[in-house]
Enzyme design. Structure first.
Site, PDB file in Angstrom:
ATOM      1  N   LYS A  16       0.810  -1.177   0.229  1.00  0.00           N
ATOM      2  CA  LYS A  16      -0.096  -0.026   0.031  1.00  0.00           C
ATOM      3  C   LYS A  16       0.941   1.470   0.013  1.00  0.00           C
ATOM      4  O   LYS A  16       0.371   1.903  -0.796  1.00  0.00           O
ATOM      5  CB  LYS A  16      -0.876   0.050   1.361  1.00  0.00           C
ATOM      6  CG  LYS A  16      -1.943  -0.956   1.091  1.00  0.00           C
ATOM      7  CD  LYS A  16      -3.025  -0.625   2.327  1.00  0.00           C
ATOM      8  CE  LYS A  16      -2.557  -0.609   3.874  1.00  0.00           C
ATOM      9  NZ  LYS A  16      -1.970  -1.957   4.125  1.00  0.00           N
ATOM     10  N   ARG A  91      -9.828   0.985   8.996  1.00  0.00           N
ATOM     11  CA  ARG A  91      -9.330  -0.318   9.183  1.00  0.00           C
ATOM     12  C   ARG A  91     -10.276  -0.912   9.840  1.00  0.00           C
ATOM     13  O   ARG A  91     -10.229  -2.292  10.311  1.00  0.00           O
ATOM     14  CB  ARG A  91      -8.034  -0.497  10.013  1.00  0.00           C
ATOM     15  CG  ARG A  91      -6.771  -0.407   9.249  1.00  0.00           C
ATOM     16  CD  ARG A  91      -5.607  -0.233  10.043  1.00  0.00           C
ATOM     17  NE  ARG A  91      -4.461  -0.852   9.983  1.00  0.00           N
ATOM     18  CZ  ARG A  91      -3.261  -0.287   9.548  1.00  0.00           C
ATOM     19  NH1 ARG A  91      -3.228   1.010   8.953  1.00  0.00           N
ATOM     20  NH2 ARG A  91      -2.308  -1.092   9.373  1.00  0.00           N
ATOM     21  N   ARG A 128      11.376  -6.589   5.404  1.00  0.00           N
ATOM     22  CA  ARG A 128      11.381  -5.285   5.131  1.00  0.00           C
ATOM     23  C   ARG A 128      12.324  -4.456   5.972  1.00  0.00           C
ATOM     24  O   ARG A 128      12.713  -4.493   7.193  1.00  0.00           O
ATOM     25  CB  ARG A 128      10.008  -4.603   5.385  1.00  0.00           C
ATOM     26  CG  ARG A 128       9.392  -3.265   4.865  1.00  0.00           C
ATOM     27  CD  ARG A 128       8.094  -3.123   4.740  1.00  0.00           C
ATOM     28  NE  ARG A 128       7.429  -3.077   5.977  1.00  0.00           N
ATOM     29  CZ  ARG A 128       5.838  -2.410   5.917  1.00  0.00           C
ATOM     30  NH1 ARG A 128       5.630  -2.453   4.667  1.00  0.00           N
ATOM     31  NH2 ARG A 128       5.546  -2.344   6.899  1.00  0.00           N
ATOM     32  N   ARG A 161      11.200  -2.092  11.458  1.00  0.00           N
ATOM     33  CA  ARG A 161      10.131  -1.371  12.239  1.00  0.00           C
ATOM     34  C   ARG A 161       9.781  -2.499  13.443  1.00  0.00           C
ATOM     35  O   ARG A 161       9.553  -3.647  12.993  1.00  0.00           O
ATOM     36  CB  ARG A 161       8.990  -1.223  11.530  1.00  0.00           C
ATOM     37  CG  ARG A 161       9.014   0.334  11.147  1.00  0.00           C
ATOM     38  CD  ARG A 161       7.820   0.747  10.091  1.00  0.00           C
ATOM     39  NE  ARG A 161       6.597  -0.134  10.462  1.00  0.00           N
ATOM     40  CZ  ARG A 161       5.471   0.153   9.373  1.00  0.00           C
ATOM     41  NH1 ARG A 161       5.781   0.686   8.319  1.00  0.00           N
ATOM     42  NH2 ARG A 161       4.430  -0.216   9.901  1.00  0.00           N
ATOM     43  N   ARG A 172      -0.775  -8.854  13.207  1.00  0.00           N
ATOM     44  CA  ARG A 172      -1.046  -7.563  12.453  1.00  0.00           C
ATOM     45  C   ARG A 172      -1.840  -8.284  11.395  1.00  0.00           C
ATOM     46  O   ARG A 172      -3.176  -7.939  10.991  1.00  0.00           O
ATOM     47  CB  ARG A 172       0.079  -6.989  11.764  1.00  0.00           C
ATOM     48  CG  ARG A 172       0.535  -6.116  12.699  1.00  0.00           C
ATOM     49  CD  ARG A 172       1.754  -5.406  12.379  1.00  0.00           C
ATOM     50  NE  ARG A 172       1.667  -4.441  11.008  1.00  0.00           N
ATOM     51  CZ  ARG A 172       2.678  -4.068  10.316  1.00  0.00           C
ATOM     52  NH1 ARG A 172       3.768  -4.716  10.411  1.00  0.00           N
ATOM     53  NH2 ARG A 172       2.497  -3.424   9.514  1.00  0.00           N
TER      54      ARG A 172
HETATM   55  P1  AMP Z   1       0.769   0.915   9.199  1.00  0.00           P
HETATM   56  O1  AMP Z   1       1.896   1.532   8.782  1.00  0.00           O
HETATM   57  O2  AMP Z   1      -0.275   1.577   8.215  1.00  0.00           O
HETATM   58  O3  AMP Z   1       0.912  -0.627   9.142  1.00  0.00           O
HETATM   59  O4  AMP Z   1       0.203   1.262  10.643  1.00  0.00           O
HETATM   60  C1  AMP Z   1       1.149   0.899  11.548  1.00  0.00           C
HETATM   61  C2  AMP Z   1       0.098   0.667  12.894  1.00  0.00           C
HETATM   62  O5  AMP Z   1      -0.422   2.030  13.259  1.00  0.00           O
HETATM   63  C3  AMP Z   1      -0.633  -0.429  12.859  1.00  0.00           C
HETATM   64  O6  AMP Z   1      -0.522  -1.670  13.165  1.00  0.00           O
HETATM   65  C4  AMP Z   1      -1.853   0.060  13.916  1.00  0.00           C
HETATM   66  O7  AMP Z   1      -1.346  -0.152  15.210  1.00  0.00           O
HETATM   67  C5  AMP Z   1      -1.755   1.600  13.825  1.00  0.00           C
HETATM   68  N1  AMP Z   1      -2.805   2.153  12.942  1.00  0.00           N
HETATM   69  C6  AMP Z   1      -2.268   2.530  11.797  1.00  0.00           C
HETATM   70  N2  AMP Z   1      -3.654   2.966  10.823  1.00  0.00           N
HETATM   71  C7  AMP Z   1      -4.421   2.584  11.607  1.00  0.00           C
HETATM   72  C8  AMP Z   1      -6.098   2.805  11.887  1.00  0.00           C
HETATM   73  N3  AMP Z   1      -6.606   3.093  10.780  1.00  0.00           N
HETATM   74  N4  AMP Z   1      -6.731   2.316  12.929  1.00  0.00           N
HETATM   75  C9  AMP Z   1      -6.108   1.795  13.911  1.00  0.00           C
HETATM   76  N5  AMP Z   1      -4.732   1.703  13.989  1.00  0.00           N
HETATM   77  C10 AMP Z   1      -4.071   2.048  13.034  1.00  0.00           C
END
Ligand code: AMP
Length: 219
Positions: A16, A91, A128, A161, A172
């Site tokens: 994404k 989400r 990654r 990360r 996740r």
């Molecule tokens: P990402 O970089 O999009 O994978 O986001 C990293 C982490 O941020 C996720 O695993 C969640 O803990 C938190 N996060 C990001 N976007 C959301 C969302 N829309 N709702 C809830 N948690 C989020």
């Protein structure tokens, strides 16, 4: 031109972030990633960043109220007046419903659903390596840096990360299947969903996403 909102749906590791950057450059839309917004809050040591940290590090979702306040503040900025691309949001169903209520009528919405099987996601995520300085992403097998541990783009330090560690990745993915995947059906019933096979080469995936995004112009 009316407002248009593109939503990139897909499990963690589906590509994404990379695809969103390319689409935004092509379409002239700001890239709004809730994950990036949380990471920026953490880097700045804000109260929100501290509250989000324990959820992020354990692979769980940050509670909806924290996400929504942050997201709506971001998309109220002037650069989002003509639209934006959402990466990693919504989400959960309550997030999708809150977004729907918030968008002015007449907003063209398209949801691009990147499909990738779990085995491929695990391999992609645990390999990654992210640049601490510019956020650029390398992969130990698929796009190794020219100099080990250093970002090709800016020379910054590459790191894993904490949420890309194997145990957290598994969590996740489970969270995605349980809480986010139901959004596919929700958006499909509204006629807003386009499915894109995310297991192909990045350029091919990009072309499909671009075509699907262009379909919204007529909406
Ligand atoms: P990402 O970089 O999009 O994978 O986001 C990293 C982490 O941020 C996720 O695993 C969640 O803990 C938190 N996060 C990001 N976007 C959301 C969302 N829309 N709702 C809830 N948690 C989020």
């Amino acid at each position: 031109m009316s407002r248009r909102v593109l939503i990139l749906l897909g499990p963690p590791g589906a590509g994404k972030g990379t695809q969103a950057s390319r689409l935004c450059a092509e379409l002239g839309l700001p890239h709004v990633s809730t994950g990036d917004l949380f990471r920026a809050h953490r880097a700045q040591g804000t109260d929100l960043g501290r509250r989000a940290q324990e959820f992020m590090d354990s692979g769980r979702l940050v509670p909806d109220d924290l996400v929504l306040d942050m997201l709506f503040e971001r998309v109220a900025q002037p650069d989002c007046v003509r639209g934006f691309l959402l990466d990693g949001f919504p989400r959960t169903l309550p997030q999708a419903e809150a977004l729907e209520k918030r968008l002015p009528t007449g907003t063209a919405v398209r949801v691009l659903d990147l499909r990738v099987a779990d085995a491929a996601l695990l391999e992609r995520l645990t390999g990654r390596r992210t640049c601490r300085q510019c956020g650029n992403i390398h992969h130990v097998q698929n796009s190794p840096p020219k100099i080990a541990g250093r970002c090709d783009r800016c020379g910054g330090e590459l790191y894993t990360r904490s949420d890309d560690e194997a145990a957290t990745v598994a969590k996740r993915l489970a969270v995605y299947r349980e809480q986010t995947q139901p959004l596919q059906g929700w958006y499909a019933r509204k006629g807003l969903l386009s499915e894109v096979d995310g297991e192909r080469a990045p350029d091919e995936v990009f072309r499909s996403l671009r075509t699907a995004a262009a379909g919204m112009e007529a909406a």
